[in-house]
Enzyme design. Structure first.
Site, PDB file in Angstrom:
ATOM      1  N   GLU A 139       0.793  -1.351   0.049  1.00 29.12           N
ATOM      2  CA  GLU A 139       0.023  -0.094   0.006  1.00 29.12           C
ATOM      3  C   GLU A 139       0.881   1.147  -0.070  1.00 29.12           C
ATOM      4  O   GLU A 139       0.452   2.180  -0.793  1.00 29.12           O
ATOM      5  CB  GLU A 139      -1.033   0.097   1.310  1.00 29.12           C
ATOM      6  CG  GLU A 139      -2.315  -0.800   1.111  1.00 29.12           C
ATOM      7  CD  GLU A 139      -1.794  -2.524   1.322  1.00 29.12           C
ATOM      8  OE1 GLU A 139      -0.701  -2.544   1.722  1.00 29.12           O
ATOM      9  OE2 GLU A 139      -2.789  -3.091   1.064  1.00 29.12           O
ATOM     10  N   HIS A 208     -10.324  -5.102  10.086  1.00 25.78           N
ATOM     11  CA  HIS A 208     -10.862  -4.751   8.939  1.00 25.78           C
ATOM     12  C   HIS A 208     -12.059  -3.666   9.334  1.00 25.78           C
ATOM     13  O   HIS A 208     -12.913  -3.623   8.307  1.00 25.78           O
ATOM     14  CB  HIS A 208     -11.379  -5.904   8.202  1.00 25.78           C
ATOM     15  CG  HIS A 208     -10.369  -6.714   7.702  1.00 25.78           C
ATOM     16  ND1 HIS A 208      -9.393  -7.540   8.325  1.00 25.78           N
ATOM     17  CD2 HIS A 208     -10.040  -6.857   6.520  1.00 25.78           C
ATOM     18  CE1 HIS A 208      -8.618  -7.997   7.696  1.00 25.78           C
ATOM     19  NE2 HIS A 208      -8.988  -7.833   6.236  1.00 25.78           N
TER      20      HIS A 208
END
Lengths: 403, 480
Positions: A139, A208
């Site tokens: 990322e 998450h």
């Protein structure tokens, strides 16, 4: 034609000198609001919550019925087209890619897979592998890559598969994305859009279920917006892509399947404006993203109990639309903030501070902020439910505030 | 006979290699452990064709990264002499079996050799081959190296005198700076770490502009917002220096990707140090560049020290060059103190990057003669005689000077003229910069966004009110 939308083309500037006269808010006739509200906040049509793909638990029967005027059904219901929120994002994205060849998308599985939430479905086939780029799992690197591409003239959209993963990109976002326009003396602009789903989902686990807006809100140089309906999702996506500043667009995992009818015409919303969901007199409820639907559900109960809440979806998380909020506070004198962030250091905390600083004199009661507890989100469904603010809590908070 | 290659799509360069390899009789049994054959072929003519490592074999699958129609697709059928006749398919391609359990050693017996053209005395080595440069180019390169050296010593002193707050020198790395810049075109986008002001100098950044940035005055392109040595100029295609290490490496991939989409005949060039190769961004950046077929040149200045951390404590591999192969990138090790070697390597790397749309890694071995910065005293962690040795005997500027002089292109007279002229210009520039105004208060708030948002407007208003109330506490040389 009741619905108006504006902001096509230019993004309206930040200044508070908007055309909405605060006096108009006090008019009893709500119809006049719908016609003359030229600031572009459109009244939302009914979204069919039963289309939510999630399991049919009691939660799912949320009717996110953010109808603005009592009894007024959508007058132009037959024009426009119906779609789900992720399709609205897709439509906005595709329109922008068509319009400007410099727009490109990069992220994990966005290309041939079509994106984990299908927001980029079909785009790779249409625009090719270079404009819809599948990246390895790093990322920080693909965000960095997006920044480098933006500085060299492209307009990239970086998709984080889940907002929580963008914590790995924090270095690039904070140290470079937000800063390079400033430290280069304005020589390099970074018109990047960083988007992805965040928020508490259905048993996705602690890692998450992050609310990144609270971590990012302090970074100077970036703008943050949160979409909540297909209409504003498309409008904000387009506005974010057209903006010269780096914009972080927060989507919510559970809202991707909301259905709504949106206009056929092209429209772009303003990145710095809040949305008036339901005008009212007694109390101002500020919220954003998924909590909007919990608030609206609570609003139904409250209306039955005789309260008249004004619900504002703040949409713009950085900077806050203090003009709309201020007008509302001056009218109702009571504020309730409902958010999904943790209590400490969340958007609600900053919003509380901002309102207290600016509108202290107009408040009849201390600001109440309902937020999630300062705990990692548990996996167990029942526990998870209790970390998120529920409509019942909203109702009792309003009742207490309005005593 | 071990390996045969078959080309699916035509490429001029690879056919050339195939013939060359066959001609040179290369095709020894591929083994895992050592590089017994020499990795680099030398060819008599100076080059535009790249040097390759013949142990390269890979199966590329172009599912979603088809960059151009002329991409290569190699299929490599390996039939070996020993008992590994069987080949099996796994995701990623065919791979041969072996019944021998052999671990790949952590390092090859011999280190990857270092490409060099001039010896320590500035004499071209026997059989050296390199890209020729003209007299004008050589003289400009040398003058810029001298200018960089002079700049560094003067600015360092200026910091010690307290007139600027910070400085960091590139002493000992003048050849890497100038020669690499000279081999590039002005369209190539540069993403520096922070020890590459020479690249900007080569591209025409004036001494006055350098000094203005150091003093952070109103003529600074960065409007006084960054520390000294954080230069940046979009006109010169030199991205503003950002302090965190290695963040520019994935950004370079993005810049290269952008150049590729635009179809420009240019590449992105990015620099980092040996310390920067430990950062996650280095690994991901190289990996991305390889996967995306991005035309980037990664130049790693391996100068032996990352502040006080020597390379032995930074990594255990054979330097940085071997890491390139791990990511599927062509790499070369170069004597960073040899201007001609650096020039040739970068020139060639640029052609590879642009024509074949692939990244290249160059490890330039050099030495950081100065301290890390003005906040550091390197004598605390390394011996003074080591520093002196590199400063005097292995000085890249002197070495190149001997070569230039030997060609009759430079004289002592030129030398003294140049040095005194540069010195005088610098002194003058410093005087001008010191007296210049500082950027106004409004520049504190501008450029955070494209337009001033309401919260910043309000914060500026509040600040101005405070300044008006307490003018004696406000610095007099900052206009309002």
């Amino acid at each position: 034609m009741a619905t108006l939308f504006q902001g096509v083309g230019a993004v309206t500037p930040f200044s508070a000198s908007s055309s909405l006269d605060s006096n108009k808010l006090l008019l009893p006739s709500r119809k006049s609001l719908s016609i003359s509200d030229s600031r572009g906040s459109i009244f939302v049509y009914r979204s069919d919550a039963l289309n939510l793909k999630a399991a049919t638990r009691k939660q799912d029967l949320l009717i996110p019925n953010a109808v603005a005027t009592k009894g007024e059904t959508s007058t132009s219901a037959k024009s426009g087209h119906e779609l789900l929120l992720f399709e609205a994002l897709h439509e906005g994205l595709e329109e922008e890619m068509e319009r400007d060849p410099r727009v490109c998308v990069m992220g994990e599985d966005v290309g041939h897979y079509g994106g984990s939430y299908k927001v980029t479905k079909g785009l790779a086939e249409k625009y090719g592998d270079l404009r819809v780029l599948d990246t390895p799992i790093a990322e920080n690197s693909f965000t960095g890559m997006g920044i480098g591409a933006a500085m060299t003239g492209l307009r990239p959209i970086v998709e984080g598969m889940n907002m929580g993963f963008l914590l790995l990109a924090f270095n690039q976002i904070s140290n470079n994305c937000g800063m390079l326009h400033y430290t280069s003396g304005g020589q390099f602009t970074i018109p990047i859009v960083i988007r992805g789903p965040g928020g508490v989902g259905r048993q996705l686990g602690a890692e998450h279920s992050q609310r990144l807006e609270s971590y990012f809100q302090s970074i100077p140089g970036i703008q943050m917006v949160a979409c909540s309906t297909p209409y504003n999702a498309k409008g904000l996506m387009k506005a974010a892509i057209r903006s010269e500043n780096p914009v972080i667009l927060f989507e919510h995992v559970l809202l991707y399947n909301l259905k709504e009818r949106i206009p056929d015409e092209e429209y772009v919303l303003s990145l710095e404006e809040a949305e008036m969901v339901r005008p009212g007199e007694h109390i101002t409820i500020l919220t954003y993203s998924r909590m909007r639907y919990h608030v609206m559900q609570a609003a139904k109960t409250l209306v039955n109990k005789g309260y008249d809440p004004e619900v504002i979806d703040i949409r713009s998380l950085k900077p806050f639309d203090l003009y709309t909020i201020g007008c509302s506070v001056k009218k109702t004198h009571r504020v309730l903030i409902v958010e999904e962030c943790m209590r400490t250091g969340g958007i609600g905390a900053s919003l509380t501070a901002a309102i207290t600083e600016n509108f202290h004199d107009y408040l009849d009661a201390p600001i109440v902020c309902l937020s999630s507890q300062d705990v990692p989100t548990p996996y167990a469904g029942t526990l998870e439910e209790w970390t998120v603010v529920q409509p019942a809590q909203i109702v009792s908070a309003v009742e207490q505030l309005c005593q | 006979m071990a390996s045969s290659w078959s080309l699916i799509k035509r490429s001029r360069t690879l056919i050339h290699h195939k013939k060359k390899l066959a001609f040179l009789g290369i095709g020894s049994a591929p083994t895992f452990s050592s590089s017994s054959s020499s990795p680099f072929m030398k060819r008599p003519c100076a080059a535009s064709a790249p040097y390759i490592n013949n142990h390269f074999r890979f199966l590329r699958r172009f599912e979603s990264t088809k960059a151009e129609a002329a991409q290569l697709e190699l299929q490599h059928y390996v039939t070996d002499d020993d008992d590994n006749n069987q080949v099996i398919d796994f995701p990623g391609g065919k791979v041969a079996f072996t019944s021998e359990m052999r671990f790949i050693s952590e390092s090859i017996q011999k280190r990857v050799p270092c490409y060099r053209v001039l010896d320590d005395n500035g004499m071209p080595m026997k059989y050296s081959n390199y890209v020729q440069i003209s007299k004008e180019m050589a003289v400009k390169m040398y003058s810029d190296m001298v200018t960089l050296q002079t700049m560094d010593s003067i600015f360092y002193e200026v910091q010690r005198q307290g007139r600027i707050s910070f400085y960091l020198t590139s002493m000992g790395e003048e050849a890497v700076n100038i020669a690499s810049a000279a081999a590039l075109s002005f369209d190539d986008v540069i993403l520096p770490q922070y020890r590459e002001p020479g690249v900007l100098l080569w591209r025409g950044f004036t001494l006055q502009q350098f000094v203005d940035q150091l003093f952070g005055n109103t003529s600074d392109l960065g409007k006084g917002r960054q520390m000294p040595i954080h230069y940046g100029s979009n006109k010169h295609n030199y991205f503003t220096v950002s302090s965190p290490i290695a963040t520019q490496l994935p950004q370079a991939v993005g810049a290269a990707y952008s150049l590729k989409i635009d179809g420009k005949s240019a590449c992105a060039v990015t620099y980092c140090g040996d310390g920067g190769t430990s950062e996650g961004d280095f690994h991901a950046g190289l990996n991305f560049a390889a996967v995306m077929d991005a035309p980037v040149i990664f130049i790693c200045r391996n100068n032996g020290w990352a502040i006080s951390t020597p390379v032995e404590e930074q990594f255990r591999s054979d330097g940085v060059v071997v890491k390139g192969q791990a990511y599927g990138i062509w790499s070369i090790r170069v004597d960073g103190n040899d201007a001609l070697a650096v020039y040739s390597a970068v020139h060639t790397a640029r052609e590879i990057a642009i024509k074949e749309k692939r990244p290249v890694l160059i490890e330039a071995l050099t030495y950081r003669v100065g301290h890390h910065s003005t906040s550091d005293d390197s004598t605390k962690y390394r011996p003074i005689d080591e520093i002196e040795y590199w400063k005097m005997e292995r000085n890249p500027v002197n070495r190149f000077k001997r070569w230039v002089e030997r060609n009759g292109w430079w004289s002592d007279h030129n030398e003294s003229e140049l040095r005194s002229s540069v010195r005088k210009q610098l002194m003058q520039a410093i005087q001008v910069a010191e007296k210049a105004q500082k950027p106004p208060l409004s520049d504190l708030f501008n450029d955070v966004y494209d337009r001033l948002p309401s919260n910043l407007e309000e914060q500026e208003r509040i600040l101005r009110e405070i300044v008006k109330k307490h003018p004696e506490d406000y610095p007099s040389d900052v206009p309002l």
